[in-house]
Design a protein around this motif. Structure first.
Motif, PDB file in Angstrom:
ATOM      1  N   GLY A 316      25.524  24.119  42.255  1.00  0.00           N
ATOM      2  CA  GLY A 316      24.772  22.890  42.481  1.00  0.00           C
ATOM      3  C   GLY A 316      23.450  22.808  41.761  1.00  0.00           C
ATOM      4  N   VAL A 317      23.141  23.807  40.944  1.00  0.00           N
ATOM      5  CA  VAL A 317      21.865  23.849  40.218  1.00  0.00           C
ATOM      6  C   VAL A 317      22.149  23.708  38.729  1.00  0.00           C
ATOM      7  CG1 VAL A 317      19.790  25.194  39.694  1.00  0.00           C
ATOM      8  CG2 VAL A 317      20.823  25.315  41.979  1.00  0.00           C
ATOM      9  N   LEU A 318      21.354  22.905  38.033  1.00  0.00           N
ATOM     10  CA  LEU A 318      21.524  22.735  36.607  1.00  0.00           C
ATOM     11  C   LEU A 318      21.242  24.042  35.872  1.00  0.00           C
ATOM     12  CD1 LEU A 318      19.791  19.265  36.039  1.00  0.00           C
ATOM     13  CD2 LEU A 318      22.248  19.750  36.023  1.00  0.00           C
ATOM     14  N   PRO A 319      21.990  24.338  34.801  1.00  0.00           N
ATOM     15  CA  PRO A 319      21.750  25.576  34.049  1.00  0.00           C
ATOM     16  C   PRO A 319      20.337  25.632  33.489  1.00  0.00           C
ATOM     17  CG  PRO A 319      23.822  24.539  33.394  1.00  0.00           C
ATOM     18  CD  PRO A 319      23.107  23.548  34.257  1.00  0.00           C
ATOM     19  N   ALA A 320      19.739  26.817  33.528  1.00  0.00           N
ATOM     20  CA  ALA A 320      18.391  26.989  32.981  1.00  0.00           C
ATOM     21  C   ALA A 320      18.439  26.996  31.457  1.00  0.00           C
ATOM     22  CB  ALA A 320      17.781  28.288  33.495  1.00  0.00           C
ATOM     23  N   ARG A 321      17.356  26.576  30.842  1.00  0.00           N
ATOM     24  CA  ARG A 321      17.268  26.606  29.387  1.00  0.00           C
ATOM     25  C   ARG A 321      17.213  28.057  28.916  1.00  0.00           C
ATOM     26  NH1 ARG A 321      12.795  22.968  26.485  1.00  0.00           N
ATOM     27  NH2 ARG A 321      14.168  21.382  27.405  1.00  0.00           N
ATOM     28  N   PRO A 322      18.003  28.437  27.930  1.00  0.00           N
ATOM     29  CA  PRO A 322      17.987  29.832  27.472  1.00  0.00           C
ATOM     30  C   PRO A 322      16.633  30.220  26.899  1.00  0.00           C
ATOM     31  CG  PRO A 322      19.246  28.436  25.967  1.00  0.00           C
ATOM     32  CD  PRO A 322      18.964  27.611  27.179  1.00  0.00           C
ATOM     33  N   LYS A 323      16.260  31.483  27.109  1.00  0.00           N
ATOM     34  CA  LYS A 323      14.970  31.968  26.622  1.00  0.00           C
ATOM     35  C   LYS A 323      15.068  32.389  25.162  1.00  0.00           C
ATOM     36  CE  LYS A 323      13.274  33.638  31.110  1.00  0.00           C
ATOM     37  NZ  LYS A 323      12.764  34.811  31.866  1.00  0.00           N
ATOM     38  N   ILE A 324      13.952  32.221  24.467  1.00  0.00           N
ATOM     39  CA  ILE A 324      13.883  32.601  23.060  1.00  0.00           C
ATOM     40  C   ILE A 324      13.638  34.107  22.958  1.00  0.00           C
ATOM     41  CG2 ILE A 324      12.561  32.330  20.927  1.00  0.00           C
ATOM     42  CD1 ILE A 324      11.934  29.466  21.893  1.00  0.00           C
ATOM     43  N   VAL A 325      14.393  34.766  22.105  1.00  0.00           N
ATOM     44  CA  VAL A 325      14.170  36.183  21.851  1.00  0.00           C
ATOM     45  C   VAL A 325      12.843  36.338  21.108  1.00  0.00           C
ATOM     46  CG1 VAL A 325      15.036  38.242  20.686  1.00  0.00           C
ATOM     47  CG2 VAL A 325      16.648  36.643  21.760  1.00  0.00           C
ATOM     48  N   PRO A 326      11.919  37.170  21.605  1.00  0.00           N
ATOM     49  CA  PRO A 326      10.616  37.324  20.948  1.00  0.00           C
ATOM     50  C   PRO A 326      10.755  37.710  19.475  1.00  0.00           C
ATOM     51  CG  PRO A 326      10.579  38.355  23.104  1.00  0.00           C
ATOM     52  CD  PRO A 326      12.003  37.968  22.848  1.00  0.00           C
ATOM     53  N   ASN A 327       9.830  37.196  18.664  1.00  0.00           N
ATOM     54  CA  ASN A 327       9.720  37.515  17.238  1.00  0.00           C
ATOM     55  C   ASN A 327      10.922  37.066  16.409  1.00  0.00           C
ATOM     56  OD1 ASN A 327       7.120  38.820  17.357  1.00  0.00           O
ATOM     57  ND2 ASN A 327       8.154  40.540  18.355  1.00  0.00           N
ATOM     58  N   THR A 328      11.646  36.039  16.886  1.00  0.00           N
ATOM     59  CA  THR A 328      12.775  35.540  16.096  1.00  0.00           C
ATOM     60  C   THR A 328      12.574  34.115  15.589  1.00  0.00           C
ATOM     61  OG1 THR A 328      13.999  34.692  18.022  1.00  0.00           O
ATOM     62  CG2 THR A 328      14.372  37.008  17.391  1.00  0.00           C
ATOM     63  N   VAL A 329      11.440  33.490  15.922  1.00  0.00           N
ATOM     64  CA  VAL A 329      11.209  32.128  15.431  1.00  0.00           C
ATOM     65  C   VAL A 329      11.097  32.152  13.905  1.00  0.00           C
ATOM     66  CG1 VAL A 329       9.626  30.163  15.439  1.00  0.00           C
ATOM     67  CG2 VAL A 329      10.088  31.396  17.555  1.00  0.00           C
ATOM     68  N   LYS A 330      11.701  31.158  13.281  1.00  0.00           N
ATOM     69  CA  LYS A 330      11.736  31.091  11.813  1.00  0.00           C
ATOM     70  C   LYS A 330      11.836  29.638  11.384  1.00  0.00           C
ATOM     71  CE  LYS A 330      16.730  31.667  12.178  1.00  0.00           C
ATOM     72  NZ  LYS A 330      17.881  32.556  11.960  1.00  0.00           N
ATOM     73  N   LEU A 331      11.590  29.409  10.110  1.00  0.00           N
ATOM     74  CA  LEU A 331      11.810  28.101   9.506  1.00  0.00           C
ATOM     75  C   LEU A 331      13.047  28.173   8.628  1.00  0.00           C
ATOM     76  CD1 LEU A 331       8.225  27.025   8.367  1.00  0.00           C
ATOM     77  CD2 LEU A 331       9.586  25.958  10.171  1.00  0.00           C
ATOM     78  N   LEU A 332      13.974  27.263   8.845  1.00  0.00           N
ATOM     79  CA  LEU A 332      15.128  27.111   7.973  1.00  0.00           C
ATOM     80  C   LEU A 332      14.758  26.115   6.879  1.00  0.00           C
ATOM     81  CD1 LEU A 332      17.829  26.664  10.759  1.00  0.00           C
ATOM     82  CD2 LEU A 332      17.196  28.794   9.610  1.00  0.00           C
ATOM     83  N   VAL A 333      15.054  26.471   5.644  1.00  0.00           N
ATOM     84  CA  VAL A 333      14.672  25.629   4.504  1.00  0.00           C
ATOM     85  C   VAL A 333      15.937  25.156   3.794  1.00  0.00           C
ATOM     86  CG1 VAL A 333      13.268  25.451   2.415  1.00  0.00           C
ATOM     87  CG2 VAL A 333      12.616  27.073   4.231  1.00  0.00           C
ATOM     88  N   TYR A 334      16.034  23.849   3.600  1.00  0.00           N
ATOM     89  CA  TYR A 334      17.169  23.250   2.895  1.00  0.00           C
ATOM     90  C   TYR A 334      16.633  22.367   1.776  1.00  0.00           C
ATOM     91  CZ  TYR A 334      19.627  24.650   7.146  1.00  0.00           C
ATOM     92  OH  TYR A 334      20.132  25.382   8.188  1.00  0.00           O
ATOM     93  N   GLY A 335      17.389  22.294   0.704  1.00  0.00           N
ATOM     94  CA  GLY A 335      16.949  21.477  -0.420  1.00  0.00           C
ATOM     95  C   GLY A 335      18.081  20.725  -1.065  1.00  0.00           C
ATOM     96  N   PRO A 336      17.747  19.749  -1.924  1.00  0.00           N
ATOM     97  CA  PRO A 336      18.773  18.951  -2.575  1.00  0.00           C
ATOM     98  C   PRO A 336      19.649  19.788  -3.510  1.00  0.00           C
ATOM     99  CG  PRO A 336      16.609  17.933  -2.783  1.00  0.00           C
ATOM    100  CD  PRO A 336      16.395  19.316  -2.284  1.00  0.00           C
ATOM    101  N   ILE A 337      20.912  19.402  -3.607  1.00  0.00           N
ATOM    102  CA  ILE A 337      21.824  20.001  -4.570  1.00  0.00           C
ATOM    103  C   ILE A 337      21.679  19.218  -5.868  1.00  0.00           C
ATOM    104  CG2 ILE A 337      24.244  20.466  -5.122  1.00  0.00           C
ATOM    105  CD1 ILE A 337      24.771  20.513  -2.072  1.00  0.00           C
ATOM    106  N   GLY A 338      21.171  19.880  -6.897  1.00  0.00           N
ATOM    107  CA  GLY A 338      20.962  19.191  -8.170  1.00  0.00           C
ATOM    108  C   GLY A 338      19.694  18.382  -8.173  1.00  0.00           C
ATOM    109  N   THR A 339      19.537  17.465  -9.094  1.00  0.00           N
ATOM    110  CA  THR A 339      18.354  16.629  -9.240  1.00  0.00           C
ATOM    111  C   THR A 339      18.420  15.466  -8.282  1.00  0.00           C
ATOM    112  OG1 THR A 339      18.226  17.184 -11.588  1.00  0.00           O
ATOM    113  CG2 THR A 339      16.958  15.284 -10.838  1.00  0.00           C
ATOM    114  N   PRO A 340      17.388  15.285  -7.433  1.00  0.00           N
ATOM    115  CA  PRO A 340      17.405  14.154  -6.515  1.00  0.00           C
ATOM    116  C   PRO A 340      17.543  12.827  -7.257  1.00  0.00           C
ATOM    117  CG  PRO A 340      15.622  15.647  -5.980  1.00  0.00           C
ATOM    118  CD  PRO A 340      16.165  16.078  -7.304  1.00  0.00           C
ATOM    119  N   LYS A 341      18.411  11.955  -6.727  1.00  0.00           N
ATOM    120  CA  LYS A 341      18.608  10.639  -7.318  1.00  0.00           C
ATOM    121  C   LYS A 341      18.296   9.556  -6.282  1.00  0.00           C
ATOM    122  CE  LYS A 341      22.265  12.231 -10.437  1.00  0.00           C
ATOM    123  NZ  LYS A 341      23.677  12.062 -10.851  1.00  0.00           N
ATOM    124  N   PRO A 342      17.613   8.492  -6.688  1.00  0.00           N
ATOM    125  CA  PRO A 342      17.284   7.429  -5.744  1.00  0.00           C
ATOM    126  C   PRO A 342      18.535   6.656  -5.359  1.00  0.00           C
ATOM    127  CG  PRO A 342      16.601   6.835  -7.956  1.00  0.00           C
ATOM    128  CD  PRO A 342      17.054   8.253  -8.025  1.00  0.00           C
TER     129      PRO A 342
END
Length: 342
Positions: A316-342
């Motif tokens: 009857g209780v909503l699931p708790a939000r999972p905890k973040i593992v310490p020292n694992t925060v990161k930035l994911l970086v994505y970029g265009p494939i090839g030359t960006p076109k308008p």
């Protein structure tokens, strides 16, 4: 698939073009606690990531941490006023905004806001910072030069993300619990219109194509809505992932993004001012729900981390939000494939 709702066509549900973006790298952030809004300052090649009680500053040329801004308890977001060499954070746990020297990263002063300040934007034409108080249902307007409060604007609902349209003299803000966009006149410091988002519900992220007068709004019922800022009408919708939070728009490429907590980012092409097409569902990571775009390189950045297994919920209780593992925060970086076109 074609979904019709309130006379608005849901166009281009299936990708019909080659993928636009690919994974490039990760930038380690570390530390403990979660994250929220991030901001790119393209001119200085810096990224600012709100992270628990501090703002982490990342050098985008070197792809590494360059410093941090301390004493921002419960920080939700950080924005820059480049011509003032100042930054401003929204500190939810103390209901204040920090005013920061961008050269030294030291706090100059703090300004009282409403309850639970969340998203914030800098409106450069007036030189003012808008801090949106989620629980307080208001916007605190701060003079960027002297850090004085020039207005407190009441809102009819709980604000989420916002975007400034300096040339139009407006700030647009999502009201999450009202399924609306509030339109603020920056000269009058008052709400002049409220635009319904139907069929969109529970809006969060928002982005602007100022040239074509279009807003892009990410909604929690797995839709992105495109609005005409001259009429306030929803022009088109497309499907997105679950748990959206952030949105962005790249004017050079004419694409909008919706970053979702389910581990996807939907990339949408603005084919015309009346038509949207989903061009790619980019696989990211679970929890990567906020994002920022670098307009110079067209790269997008999404915070993520590893999570502990969620505890078994009690009956009857909503699931708790999972905890973040310490020292694992990161930035994911994505970029265009090839030359960006308008």
């Amino acid at each position: 698939m074609l979904v019709i709702g309130c006379g608005v066509a849901c166009l281009g549900a299936t990708a019909i073009a080659e993928d636009l973006y690919k994974f490039l790298k990760e930038i380690p952030i570390g530390g403990e606690g979660g994250w929220d809004i991030l901001t790119v300052d393209a001119a200085t090649r810096r990224l600012y990531l709100s992270h628990a009680t501090k703002v982490v500053v990342v050098d985008l040329a070197q792809n590494k941490i360059a410093g941090e801004i301390a004493d921002t308890p419960g920080v939700h977001g950080f924005i820059v006023a480049p011509e003032l060499q100042r930054g401003f954070s929204s500190n939810a746990k103390e209901a204040k905004a920090s005013v920061v020297d961008l050269k030294t990263l030291h706090t100059i002063s703090k300004v009282e806001t409403g309850e639970n300040p969340d998203a914030l934007v800098y409106e450069s034409h007036q030189g003012e910072v808008y801090v949106f108080n989620h629980t307080g249902k208001s916007a605190t307007v701060i003079n960027g030069k002297d850090a004085s409060v020039v207005a407190t604007i009441p809102l009819e609902g709980s604000p989420e993300f916002a975007v400034a349209d300096g040339s139009g003299g407006r700030v647009y803000c999502n009201l999450e619990d009202k399924n609306e966009v509030a339109v603020i006149d920056t000269a009058k410091h008052e709400v002049i219109a409220s635009w319904p988002l139907a069929p969109g519900e529970e809006p969060t992220g928002i982005a602007l194509d100022a040239v074509h007068h279009r807003l892009f709004v990410g909604c929690h019922n797995k839709l992105m809505a495109m609005l005409d800022t001259e009429t306030g009408k929803v022009i088109a919708t497309v499907p997105i992932g679950a748990g959206v939070d952030g949105c962005a728009f790249d004017g050079a490429m004419q694409v909008a993004f919706a970053s979702c907590g389910d581990g996807t980012t939907t990339i949408v092409k603005e084919e015309t001012p009346e038509k949207l097409t989903v061009t790619q569902t980019l696989k990211t990571e679970r929890g990567a729900r906020t994002m920022a775009i670098d307009p110079k390189t067209h790269r997008i950045y999404l915070p993520s981390a590893q999570f502990e297994p969620p505890p078994s919920p009690s009956p009857g209780v909503l699931p708790a939000r999972p905890k973040i593992v310490p020292n694992t925060v990161k930035l994911l970086v994505y970029g265009p494939i090839g030359t960006p076109k308008p």
